[in-house]
Design a protein around this motif. Structure first.
Motif, PDB file in Angstrom:
ATOM      1  N   GLY A  84       0.836  -1.191   0.000  1.00 12.56           N
ATOM      2  CA  GLY A  84       0.000   0.000   0.000  1.00 12.56           C
ATOM      3  C   GLY A  84       0.875   1.247   0.000  1.00 12.56           C
ATOM      4  O   GLY A  84       1.846   1.316   0.757  1.00 12.56           O
ATOM      5  N   VAL A  85       0.577   2.187  -0.875  1.00 16.45           N
ATOM      6  CA  VAL A  85       1.337   3.437  -0.953  1.00 16.45           C
ATOM      7  C   VAL A  85       0.364   4.610  -0.857  1.00 16.45           C
ATOM      8  O   VAL A  85      -0.639   4.651  -1.580  1.00 16.45           O
ATOM      9  CB  VAL A  85       2.154   3.539  -2.258  1.00 16.45           C
ATOM     10  CG1 VAL A  85       2.984   4.831  -2.252  1.00 16.45           C
ATOM     11  CG2 VAL A  85       3.055   2.325  -2.438  1.00 16.45           C
ATOM     12  N   ILE A  86       0.673   5.551   0.034  1.00 19.46           N
ATOM     13  CA  ILE A  86      -0.171   6.726   0.229  1.00 19.46           C
ATOM     14  C   ILE A  86       0.613   7.960  -0.217  1.00 19.46           C
ATOM     15  O   ILE A  86       1.453   8.476   0.533  1.00 19.46           O
ATOM     16  CB  ILE A  86      -0.573   6.880   1.709  1.00 19.46           C
ATOM     17  CG1 ILE A  86      -1.204   5.590   2.241  1.00 19.46           C
ATOM     18  CG2 ILE A  86      -1.531   8.071   1.886  1.00 19.46           C
ATOM     19  CD1 ILE A  86      -1.445   5.596   3.742  1.00 19.46           C
ATOM     20  N   PRO A  87       0.412   8.446  -1.431  1.00 17.21           N
ATOM     21  CA  PRO A  87       1.086   9.676  -1.871  1.00 17.21           C
ATOM     22  C   PRO A  87       0.565  10.874  -1.072  1.00 17.21           C
ATOM     23  O   PRO A  87      -0.642  10.998  -0.853  1.00 17.21           O
ATOM     24  CB  PRO A  87       0.709   9.805  -3.348  1.00 17.21           C
ATOM     25  CG  PRO A  87       0.162   8.461  -3.730  1.00 17.21           C
ATOM     26  CD  PRO A  87      -0.443   7.897  -2.493  1.00 17.21           C
ATOM     27  N   TYR A 144       0.811  -2.784  -6.410  1.00 11.34           N
ATOM     28  CA  TYR A 144       0.956  -1.583  -5.594  1.00 11.34           C
ATOM     29  C   TYR A 144      -0.415  -0.920  -5.521  1.00 11.34           C
ATOM     30  O   TYR A 144      -0.975  -0.540  -6.551  1.00 11.34           O
ATOM     31  CB  TYR A 144       1.975  -0.627  -6.207  1.00 11.34           C
ATOM     32  CG  TYR A 144       3.337  -1.252  -6.378  1.00 11.34           C
ATOM     33  CD1 TYR A 144       4.337  -1.096  -5.413  1.00 11.34           C
ATOM     34  CD2 TYR A 144       3.627  -2.027  -7.508  1.00 11.34           C
ATOM     35  CE1 TYR A 144       5.589  -1.692  -5.571  1.00 11.34           C
ATOM     36  CE2 TYR A 144       4.868  -2.628  -7.674  1.00 11.34           C
ATOM     37  CZ  TYR A 144       5.841  -2.448  -6.701  1.00 11.34           C
ATOM     38  OH  TYR A 144       7.064  -3.050  -6.862  1.00 11.34           O
ATOM     39  N   VAL A 145      -0.948  -0.816  -4.320  1.00 10.70           N
ATOM     40  CA  VAL A 145      -2.264  -0.204  -4.140  1.00 10.70           C
ATOM     41  C   VAL A 145      -2.052   1.244  -3.720  1.00 10.70           C
ATOM     42  O   VAL A 145      -1.486   1.523  -2.665  1.00 10.70           O
ATOM     43  CB  VAL A 145      -3.107  -0.951  -3.096  1.00 10.70           C
ATOM     44  CG1 VAL A 145      -4.502  -0.330  -3.006  1.00 10.70           C
ATOM     45  CG2 VAL A 145      -3.222  -2.431  -3.471  1.00 10.70           C
ATOM     46  N   ASN A 146      -2.494   2.147  -4.587  1.00 14.05           N
ATOM     47  CA  ASN A 146      -2.346   3.583  -4.377  1.00 14.05           C
ATOM     48  C   ASN A 146      -3.603   4.097  -3.685  1.00 14.05           C
ATOM     49  O   ASN A 146      -4.689   4.056  -4.245  1.00 14.05           O
ATOM     50  CB  ASN A 146      -2.146   4.248  -5.749  1.00 14.05           C
ATOM     51  CG  ASN A 146      -2.054   5.758  -5.672  1.00 14.05           C
ATOM     52  OD1 ASN A 146      -2.337   6.375  -4.660  1.00 14.05           O
ATOM     53  ND2 ASN A 146      -1.672   6.360  -6.794  1.00 14.05           N
ATOM     54  N   ILE A 147      -3.433   4.568  -2.442  1.00  8.93           N
ATOM     55  CA  ILE A 147      -4.548   5.148  -1.692  1.00  8.93           C
ATOM     56  C   ILE A 147      -4.246   6.624  -1.490  1.00  8.93           C
ATOM     57  O   ILE A 147      -3.248   6.978  -0.857  1.00  8.93           O
ATOM     58  CB  ILE A 147      -4.741   4.470  -0.320  1.00  8.93           C
ATOM     59  CG1 ILE A 147      -4.847   2.950  -0.480  1.00  8.93           C
ATOM     60  CG2 ILE A 147      -5.988   5.022   0.366  1.00  8.93           C
ATOM     61  CD1 ILE A 147      -3.567   2.203  -0.212  1.00  8.93           C
ATOM     62  N   GLN A 148      -5.075   7.490  -2.020  1.00 10.39           N
ATOM     63  CA  GLN A 148      -4.814   8.911  -1.929  1.00 10.39           C
ATOM     64  C   GLN A 148      -4.746   9.364  -0.463  1.00 10.39           C
ATOM     65  O   GLN A 148      -5.553   8.939   0.369  1.00 10.39           O
ATOM     66  CB  GLN A 148      -5.893   9.705  -2.655  1.00 10.39           C
ATOM     67  CG  GLN A 148      -5.980   9.393  -4.149  1.00 10.39           C
ATOM     68  CD  GLN A 148      -4.746   9.836  -4.920  1.00 10.39           C
ATOM     69  OE1 GLN A 148      -3.721   9.167  -4.893  1.00 10.39           O
ATOM     70  NE2 GLN A 148      -4.839  10.957  -5.593  1.00 10.39           N
ATOM     71  N   GLY A 149      -3.806  10.263  -0.181  1.00  8.20           N
ATOM     72  CA  GLY A 149      -3.628  10.745   1.186  1.00  8.20           C
ATOM     73  C   GLY A 149      -4.757  11.607   1.690  1.00  8.20           C
ATOM     74  O   GLY A 149      -4.807  11.948   2.874  1.00  8.20           O
ATOM     75  N   TYR A 207      -6.372   2.790  -6.217  1.00  3.74           N
ATOM     76  CA  TYR A 207      -5.954   2.219  -7.492  1.00  3.74           C
ATOM     77  C   TYR A 207      -5.065   1.003  -7.261  1.00  3.74           C
ATOM     78  O   TYR A 207      -4.352   0.915  -6.261  1.00  3.74           O
ATOM     79  CB  TYR A 207      -5.123   3.221  -8.310  1.00  3.74           C
ATOM     80  CG  TYR A 207      -5.654   4.619  -8.382  1.00  3.74           C
ATOM     81  CD1 TYR A 207      -6.538   4.997  -9.389  1.00  3.74           C
ATOM     82  CD2 TYR A 207      -5.251   5.579  -7.465  1.00  3.74           C
ATOM     83  CE1 TYR A 207      -7.004   6.298  -9.468  1.00  3.74           C
ATOM     84  CE2 TYR A 207      -5.722   6.884  -7.544  1.00  3.74           C
ATOM     85  CZ  TYR A 207      -6.601   7.238  -8.545  1.00  3.74           C
ATOM     86  OH  TYR A 207      -7.067   8.532  -8.621  1.00  3.74           O
ATOM     87  N   GLY A 208      -5.056   0.095  -8.231  1.00  2.00           N
ATOM     88  CA  GLY A 208      -4.132  -1.034  -8.215  1.00  2.00           C
ATOM     89  C   GLY A 208      -3.260  -1.009  -9.457  1.00  2.00           C
ATOM     90  O   GLY A 208      -3.770  -0.903 -10.578  1.00  2.00           O
ATOM     91  N   PHE A 209      -1.925  -1.068  -9.249  1.00  5.90           N
ATOM     92  CA  PHE A 209      -0.969  -1.041 -10.352  1.00  5.90           C
ATOM     93  C   PHE A 209       0.060  -2.159 -10.181  1.00  5.90           C
ATOM     94  O   PHE A 209       0.503  -2.428  -9.063  1.00  5.90           O
ATOM     95  CB  PHE A 209      -0.186   0.287 -10.394  1.00  5.90           C
ATOM     96  CG  PHE A 209      -1.022   1.518 -10.530  1.00  5.90           C
ATOM     97  CD1 PHE A 209      -1.689   1.810 -11.713  1.00  5.90           C
ATOM     98  CD2 PHE A 209      -1.130   2.413  -9.475  1.00  5.90           C
ATOM     99  CE1 PHE A 209      -2.445   2.965 -11.840  1.00  5.90           C
ATOM    100  CE2 PHE A 209      -1.880   3.568  -9.588  1.00  5.90           C
ATOM    101  CZ  PHE A 209      -2.546   3.844 -10.778  1.00  5.90           C
ATOM    102  N   THR A 210       0.466  -2.752 -11.289  1.00  5.69           N
ATOM    103  CA  THR A 210       1.629  -3.637 -11.272  1.00  5.69           C
ATOM    104  C   THR A 210       2.873  -2.798 -11.542  1.00  5.69           C
ATOM    105  O   THR A 210       2.778  -1.634 -11.954  1.00  5.69           O
ATOM    106  CB  THR A 210       1.521  -4.727 -12.352  1.00  5.69           C
ATOM    107  OG1 THR A 210       1.496  -4.089 -13.645  1.00  5.69           O
ATOM    108  CG2 THR A 210       0.255  -5.563 -12.167  1.00  5.69           C
ATOM    109  N   LYS A 211       4.040  -3.393 -11.338  1.00  6.30           N
ATOM    110  CA  LYS A 211       5.283  -2.681 -11.633  1.00  6.30           C
ATOM    111  C   LYS A 211       5.339  -2.307 -13.119  1.00  6.30           C
ATOM    112  O   LYS A 211       5.776  -1.209 -13.485  1.00  6.30           O
ATOM    113  CB  LYS A 211       6.491  -3.545 -11.266  1.00  6.30           C
ATOM    114  CG  LYS A 211       7.839  -2.844 -11.463  1.00  6.30           C
ATOM    115  CD  LYS A 211       9.000  -3.783 -11.168  1.00  6.30           C
ATOM    116  CE  LYS A 211       9.204  -3.964  -9.683  1.00  6.30           C
ATOM    117  NZ  LYS A 211       9.860  -2.768  -9.050  1.00  6.30           N
TER     118      LYS A 211
END
Length: 242
Positions: free
Chosen positions: A5-8, A92-97, A177-181
């Motif tokens: 999980g990544v929180i920009p 990589y799951v992108n969760i907005q901050g 969102y879900g993204f692969t490398k």
């Protein structure tokens, strides 16, 4: 399967300067978002990705895993792409901050869609049904999908256009969102595309480039904080949820 999980988190915003550190009922928004995200049991690790020292130092002091990204990142997805260069994962799951009450189940739904379709789609995203008030707001992104729930277009304008007297079911984006490398590498390889620039919506880069994005309807709670007045909406939601 490794799921990150990544929180920009971006400090400088035209609509809301310092947004990740704004207080919501006494707690900075970035911490509220992080505490929601770590409840998703499917994630191996969760990181905040920022280019701002204030956010970085706050996360360090709160023992929130954080990574510094380049100031050249134009979008949150670019920040996730930088993280993917340092950490290997299947998804990589992108969760907005700015999603301080995001339901952890929304993250599970993205992961389950990826497990179901794998690399058939370049990216995965969610939407909810929206009312007319939400549909006319230019801070809420509206979604059009086809019969397979694949993304056709997104806009800050009200779409679809209501020419007839039919009752339209408007859809609004949920920013998970879900993204692969591989998909992040493709995203980073290209500059902002025309529709992406006009609408300021990152996923339109994939649509402009001819890739397929899988959408899924969710019932999960989410209130994006785009402008200062949205903080009141979140605080009211938290108060009513007690």
């Amino acid at each position: 399967m490794k799921l990150i999980g990544v929180i920009p988190a971006r400090y400088h915003s035209n609509r809301f300067q310092g947004k990740p550190l704004c207080l919501i009922s006494g707690i900075p928004m970035i911490k509220r978002t992080f505490m929601q995200v770590i409840q998703a049991s499917c994630l191996s690790d969760v990181y905040v990705a920022t280019d701002n020292e204030l956010i970085y130092n706050y996360c360090e002091n709160e023992s929130i895993p954080v990574m510094m990204t380049s100031a050249n990142c134009l979008t949150g997805t670019d920040r996730v792409a930088e993280i993917s260069q340092n950490i290997d994962a299947d998804l990589y799951v992108n969760i907005q901050g700015d999603e301080p009450v995001i339901d952890p189940l929304a993250i599970e739904e993205i992961v389950n869609e990826y497990k179901l379709y794998s690399n058939e789609y370049i990216a995965y995203n969610l939407y909810k049904m929206a009312n007319k008030e939400e549909a006319i707001s230019d801070t809420i992104i509206k979604v059009i999908t086809n019969n397979k729930d694949e993304l056709v277009y997104m806009s800050r304008s009200i779409i679809p256009y209501e020419k007839n007297d039919l009752q339209i079911q408007y859809k609004k984006q949920v920013c998970v969102y879900g993204f692969t490398k591989e998909s992040l590498e493709i995203f980073s390889k290209f500059k902002k595309t025309p529709n992406e620039k006009h609408e300021d919506i990152e996923l339109l880069r994939f649509i402009d480039l001819g890739y397929k994005v899988k959408m899924k309807e969710t019932k999960c709670a989410s209130i994006a904080v785009d402008v200062p007045s949205d903080v009141v909406k979140v605080e009211e939601y938290l108060q009513n949820a007690k």
